[in-house]
Design an enzyme around this catalytic site. Structure first.
Site, PDB file in Angstrom:
ATOM      1  N   ARG A   1     -13.517  -8.383   2.454  1.00 15.32           N
ATOM      2  CA  ARG A   1     -12.105  -8.175   2.126  1.00 15.32           C
ATOM      3  C   ARG A   1     -11.320  -9.447   2.444  1.00 15.32           C
ATOM      4  NH1 ARG A   1      -9.972  -3.063   1.842  1.00 15.32           N
ATOM      5  NH2 ARG A   1      -8.132  -4.205   1.142  1.00 15.32           N
TER       6      ARG A   1
ATOM      7  N   CYS B   1     -16.119   1.903   1.065  1.00 15.44           N
ATOM      8  CA  CYS B   1     -14.978   1.033   1.400  1.00 15.44           C
ATOM      9  C   CYS B   1     -14.560   1.179   2.861  1.00 15.44           C
ATOM     10  CB  CYS B   1     -13.807   1.330   0.471  1.00 15.44           C
ATOM     11  SG  CYS B   1     -13.141   3.005   0.627  1.00 15.44           S
TER      12      CYS B   1
ATOM     13  N   ARG C   1       0.887  -1.182   0.000  1.00 20.59           N
ATOM     14  CA  ARG C   1       0.000   0.000   0.000  1.00 20.59           C
ATOM     15  C   ARG C   1       0.911   1.214   0.000  1.00 20.59           C
ATOM     16  NH1 ARG C   1      -5.235   1.480   3.595  1.00 20.59           N
ATOM     17  NH2 ARG C   1      -6.076   0.098   2.003  1.00 20.59           N
TER      18      ARG C   1
ATOM     19  N   HIS D   1      -7.543   0.961  -6.211  1.00 20.06           N
ATOM     20  CA  HIS D   1      -7.719   0.117  -5.022  1.00 20.06           C
ATOM     21  C   HIS D   1      -8.450  -1.169  -5.446  1.00 20.06           C
ATOM     22  CE1 HIS D   1      -7.934  -1.144  -1.016  1.00 20.06           C
ATOM     23  NE2 HIS D   1      -8.805  -0.304  -0.502  1.00 20.06           N
TER      24      HIS D   1
ATOM     25  N   GLN E   1     -10.329  -3.795  -2.980  1.00 18.58           N
ATOM     26  CA  GLN E   1     -11.643  -3.393  -2.450  1.00 18.58           C
ATOM     27  C   GLN E   1     -12.765  -3.784  -3.405  1.00 18.58           C
ATOM     28  OE1 GLN E   1     -12.271  -1.764   0.651  1.00 18.58           O
ATOM     29  NE2 GLN E   1     -14.337  -2.412   0.105  1.00 18.58           N
TER      30      GLN E   1
ATOM     31  N   ASP F   1     -17.039   7.481  -1.112  1.00 21.44           N
ATOM     32  CA  ASP F   1     -15.784   7.327  -0.369  1.00 21.44           C
ATOM     33  C   ASP F   1     -15.470   8.694   0.243  1.00 21.44           C
ATOM     34  OD1 ASP F   1     -13.314   6.406   0.572  1.00 21.44           O
ATOM     35  OD2 ASP F   1     -12.325   6.479  -1.389  1.00 21.44           O
TER      36      ASP F   1
HETATM   37  N1  NVA Z   1      -9.776   6.854  -1.071  1.00 18.50           N
HETATM   38  C1  NVA Z   1      -9.369   6.418   0.239  1.00 18.50           C
HETATM   39  C2  NVA Z   1      -9.623   4.960   0.407  1.00 18.50           C
HETATM   40  C3  NVA Z   1      -9.248   4.405   1.762  1.00 18.50           C
HETATM   41  C4  NVA Z   1      -9.472   2.937   1.869  1.00 18.50           C
HETATM   42  C5  NVA Z   1      -7.894   6.746   0.443  1.00 18.50           C
HETATM   43  O1  NVA Z   1      -7.121   6.557  -0.497  1.00 18.50           O
HETATM   44  O2  NVA Z   1      -7.533   7.208   1.514  1.00 18.50           O
HETATM   45  N1   CP Z   2     -11.121   0.015   2.779  1.00 20.18           N
HETATM   46  C1   CP Z   2      -9.834  -0.067   3.166  1.00 20.18           C
HETATM   47  O1   CP Z   2      -8.921  -0.319   2.368  1.00 20.18           O
HETATM   48  O2   CP Z   2      -9.647   0.128   4.492  1.00 20.18           O
HETATM   49  P1   CP Z   2      -8.247   0.308   5.243  1.00 20.18           P
HETATM   50  O3   CP Z   2      -7.693   1.628   4.836  1.00 20.18           O
HETATM   51  O4   CP Z   2      -8.611   0.251   6.699  1.00 20.18           O
HETATM   52  O5   CP Z   2      -7.342  -0.817   4.850  1.00 20.18           O
END
Ligand code: NVA
Ligand code: CP
Length: 300
Positions: free
Chosen positions: A287, A259, A104, A131, A134, A219
């Site tokens: 997930r 998500c 990540r 992502h 997800q 989101d």
């Molecule tokens: N769009 C959000 C998703 C978190 C799971 C981010 O990138 O922070």
């Molecule tokens: N939805 C998701 O990816 O959550 P986290 O940021 O908690 O991993």
């Protein structure tokens, strides 16, 4: 044979994604019946987190244990990557010792570089751009509750961000119609939209995007890394909240997904997030199951 990665939904064909999700549903059932399933005994997944996570970390770590393997959490604070060791070198070294790498991070090019230099499969656990994990969980949730998604209308309302981009790719692979409602300055990537052709329609307001939807998704308005833009974004997105009024424009049996983490009172009202049409807790749990199917596919 070249190494298989999962950096985008488009790395897998429609049939592969559907059979992966059907396998996830099967494995979830077996887990519920207490039947153990350990095809990854002795396998190790390295997990590099350059951003925070609850769901991604817990699901990958639990998933590897349940499959008989082991997951190793690597924070940039503790490994040399965080002190400037090139991602190419880190990829060569880490992949020579483990069976898969989940990462990540911020820029999508970091994941592409890691994958290019990795001798083990790489999984994209979120970048600024995509992502895909997800979406496996979201599609599994839809399949469990509603069956086939082909031809359905999905409304993405909010930021044209990593989740929105993965919904565009999902529209291509699962063949649904995607209505995107975003403020003008926060539009989705034009190339991705073009690639999806007629499946994607763009709206400049939430109501038009929501009309006739079978599924409404949103989101956060400020993603990880955009914390300084929070105030500007709150202003720009103020008309894009998913409220009961917006849900009422969708079909009566429409579902709501997010998500998570969610901000009640910002992108979604508490009444919707905690309401009857919301399936966010099943979506979050999936997930685990969807990624177990992915790990089996890539690491076995
Ligand atoms: N769009 C959000 C998703 C978190 C799971 C981010 O990138 O922070
Ligand atoms: N939805 C998701 O990816 O959550 P986290 O940021 O908690 O991993």
């Amino acid at each position: 044979m070249p190494v298989r990665h999962f950096l985008s939904l488009l790395d897998f064909s429609s049939d592969e994604l559907k059979s992966l999700i059907n396998h996830a549903i099967e494995v979830k059932k077996r887990l519920g019946q207490g039947i153990s399933h350990t095809p990854l005994t002795g396998k190790v997944l390295a997990m590099i987190f350059e951003k925070s996570s609850t769901r991604t970390r817990v699901s990958f770590e639990t998933g590897m244990s349940q499959l008989g393997g082991h997951a190793m959490f690597l924070s940039p604070k503790d490994i040399q990557l965080g002190r400037g060791e090139p991602i190419e070198d880190s990829a060569r070294v880490i992949s020579s010792m483990v069976d898969g790498i989940m990462i990540r991070t911020f820029g999508h090019e970091r994941v592409l570089t890691l994958a290019k230099h990795s001798s083990s499969p790489v999984i994209n656990g979120l970048t600024d751009h995509l992502h895909p994990c997800q979406l496996l969980a979201d599609m599994q949730t839809w399949f469990e509750l509603r069956g086939e998604i082909e031809g359905a209308t999905v409304s993405w309302i909010g930021d044209g961000n990593n989740m929105c981009h993965s919904y565009i790719n999902a529209a291509i692979r699962f063949n649904f119609n995607l209505h995107i409602g975003c403020p003008e300055n926060y539009a989705a990537d034009a190339e991705l939209v073009k690639n999806a052709g007629k499946r994607v329609k763009i709206f400049d307001n939430a109501a038009d995007a929501a009309r006739g939807a079978d599924l409404i998704v949103t989101d956060v308005w400020a993603s990880m890394g955009q914390e300084q833009e929070q105030e500007d974004r709150l202003r720009s997105f103020s008309e894009f909240q998913i409220s009961s009024r917006i849900m009422a424009l969708a079909h009566k049996d429409a579902l709501f997904m997010h998500c998570l983490p969610a901000h009640r009172g910002e992108e979604v009202s508490a009444s919707v997030l905690d309401g009857k049409q919301s399936v966010v807790w099943q979506e979050a749990e999936n997930r685990l199951h969807a990624q177990k199917a992915l790990l089996e596919t890539l690491l076995k």
